[in-house]
Design a protein around this motif. Structure first.
Motif, mmCIF file in Angstrom:
data_model
loop_
_atom_site.group_PDB
_atom_site.id
_atom_site.type_symbol
_atom_site.label_atom_id
_atom_site.label_comp_id
_atom_site.label_asym_id
_atom_site.label_seq_id
_atom_site.Cartn_x
_atom_site.Cartn_y
_atom_site.Cartn_z
ATOM 1 N N VAL A 18 0.946 -1.255 0.204
ATOM 2 C CA VAL A 18 0.081 -0.622 -0.192
ATOM 3 C C VAL A 18 0.756 1.366 0.331
ATOM 4 N N LEU A 19 1.686 1.556 1.053
ATOM 5 C CA LEU A 19 2.384 2.245 0.750
ATOM 6 C C LEU A 19 4.017 2.669 -0.535
ATOM 7 N N TRP A 20 3.704 1.080 -0.934
ATOM 8 C CA TRP A 20 4.706 1.913 -2.219
ATOM 9 C C TRP A 20 3.568 1.925 -3.641
ATOM 10 N N LYS A 21 2.477 1.354 -3.637
ATOM 11 C CA LYS A 21 1.813 2.093 -4.502
ATOM 12 C C LYS A 21 1.091 3.742 -4.086
ATOM 13 N N LYS A 22 0.892 4.270 -2.559
ATOM 14 C CA LYS A 22 -0.015 5.208 -2.655
ATOM 15 C C LYS A 22 1.113 6.482 -2.738
ATOM 16 N N GLY A 23 2.105 5.875 -1.682
ATOM 17 C CA GLY A 23 3.022 6.970 -1.242
ATOM 18 C C GLY A 23 3.014 6.829 0.257
ATOM 19 N N ASN A 24 2.981 7.960 0.744
ATOM 20 C CA ASN A 24 2.906 8.603 2.164
ATOM 21 C C ASN A 24 1.367 8.458 2.963
ATOM 22 N N CYS A 25 1.171 7.806 3.927
ATOM 23 C CA CYS A 25 -0.535 7.479 4.121
ATOM 24 C C CYS A 25 -0.395 7.650 5.441
ATOM 25 N N THR A 26 -1.851 7.415 6.240
ATOM 26 C CA THR A 26 -2.458 7.841 7.477
ATOM 27 C C THR A 26 -2.247 6.343 7.553
ATOM 28 N N VAL A 27 -2.538 6.114 9.310
ATOM 29 C CA VAL A 27 -2.524 4.353 9.564
ATOM 30 C C VAL A 27 -4.189 4.428 8.981
ATOM 31 N N ARG A 28 -5.169 5.107 9.018
ATOM 32 C CA ARG A 28 -6.228 4.905 8.705
ATOM 33 C C ARG A 28 -6.471 4.652 6.453
ATOM 34 N N GLU A 29 -5.210 5.118 5.879
ATOM 35 C CA GLU A 29 -5.524 4.917 4.814
ATOM 36 C C GLU A 29 -5.104 3.943 4.736
ATOM 37 N N VAL A 30 -4.177 3.727 4.576
ATOM 38 C CA VAL A 30 -3.582 1.973 4.786
ATOM 39 C C VAL A 30 -4.877 0.976 4.703
ATOM 40 N N HIS A 31 -5.500 0.856 6.997
ATOM 41 C CA HIS A 31 -6.258 0.418 6.932
ATOM 42 C C HIS A 31 -7.185 -0.058 5.794
ATOM 43 N N GLU A 32 -7.643 0.772 5.128
ATOM 44 C CA GLU A 32 -8.957 0.605 4.669
ATOM 45 C C GLU A 32 -8.527 1.072 3.118
ATOM 46 N N ALA A 33 -7.057 0.767 2.587
ATOM 47 C CA ALA A 33 -6.935 0.033 1.399
ATOM 48 C C ALA A 33 -6.617 -1.590 1.435
ATOM 49 N N LEU A 34 -6.802 -1.928 2.190
ATOM 50 C CA LEU A 34 -6.087 -3.376 3.089
ATOM 51 C C LEU A 34 -7.380 -3.775 2.661
ATOM 52 N N ASN A 35 -8.418 -3.143 3.374
ATOM 53 C CA ASN A 35 -10.226 -3.913 3.301
ATOM 54 C C ASN A 35 -9.677 -5.444 3.835
ATOM 55 N N LYS A 36 -9.533 -5.214 5.059
ATOM 56 C CA LYS A 36 -9.675 -6.512 5.285
ATOM 57 C C LYS A 36 -10.997 -6.456 6.780
ATOM 58 N N LYS A 37 -11.565 -7.431 6.383
ATOM 59 C CA LYS A 37 -12.908 -8.144 6.842
ATOM 60 C C LYS A 37 -13.253 -7.843 8.236
ATOM 61 N N ASP A 38 -11.266 -9.153 8.627
ATOM 62 C CA ASP A 38 -11.525 -9.999 10.165
ATOM 63 C C ASP A 38 -10.517 -9.261 10.766
ATOM 64 N N ALA A 39 -9.904 -8.006 10.307
ATOM 65 C CA ALA A 39 -8.773 -6.722 11.043
ATOM 66 C C ALA A 39 -9.535 -5.740 11.066
ATOM 67 N N GLY A 40 -9.564 -5.311 12.504
ATOM 68 C CA GLY A 40 -9.351 -3.687 12.704
ATOM 69 C C GLY A 40 -8.857 -2.960 13.117
ATOM 70 N N TYR A 41 -8.987 -1.561 13.483
ATOM 71 C CA TYR A 41 -8.235 -0.545 12.619
ATOM 72 C C TYR A 41 -6.921 -0.291 13.834
ATOM 73 N N THR A 42 -7.146 -1.074 14.937
ATOM 74 C CA THR A 42 -6.138 -1.144 15.978
ATOM 75 C C THR A 42 -5.295 -2.249 15.600
ATOM 76 N N THR A 43 -5.560 -3.358 14.844
ATOM 77 C CA THR A 43 -4.512 -4.219 14.408
ATOM 78 C C THR A 43 -3.610 -3.607 13.463
ATOM 79 N N SER A 44 -4.496 -3.094 12.764
ATOM 80 C CA SER A 44 -3.014 -2.272 11.258
ATOM 81 C C SER A 44 -2.627 -0.905 11.786
ATOM 82 N N LEU A 45 -2.860 -0.826 13.000
ATOM 83 C CA LEU A 45 -1.900 0.449 13.984
ATOM 84 C C LEU A 45 -0.722 0.467 14.789
#
Length: 125
Positions: A18-45
């Protein structure tokens, strides 16, 4: 800190993609790009915090929302992982890796043309 020998986990690789494709991102942007149904925001953080500690990503904390960027190079990382896979899974044979990859996935005409072009360059060296 040298991070040339760091081997990202599967989850870390997804975030790096995600970071290589989009460049600089917030955790929220990365989490939304991953679109994981089974993982919450805090997991990405948490995973991105661990990646920061490992030297895989950098974090700009100058504003309330932290911005992350990849610290490791996409091409070098892919090369290291492919080399490791060739050694560990295909007994050192790049040809076996390529044949397995082409046998598992249908390559488009454009991809096949690129592969042929690459093989011609290798042959003419």
């Amino acid at each position: 800190m040298s991070n040339t020998n760091i081997k990202p986990t599967e989850g870390e690789m997804e975030i790096l993609q995600v970071l290589w494709k989009k460049g600089n991102c917030t955790v929220r942007e990365v989490h939304e790009a991953l679109n994981k149904k089974d993982a919450g925001y805090t997991t990405s953080l948490k995973l991105m915090q661990i990646m920061h500690e490992k030297g895989l990503v950098d974090r700009d904390t100058s504003s309330k929302t932290h911005i992350y960027r990849a610290l490791i190079n996409q091409e070098k990382t892919q090369q290291q992982l492919v080399n490791k896979m060739i050694d560990n899974v295909f007994n050192g044979s790049a040809a076996r890796l390529v044949m397995q990859a082409l046998g598992n996935k249908t390559a488009s005409k454009e991809e096949i043309d690129l592969i042929k072009e690459y093989l011609d360059k290798l042959e003419n060296k």
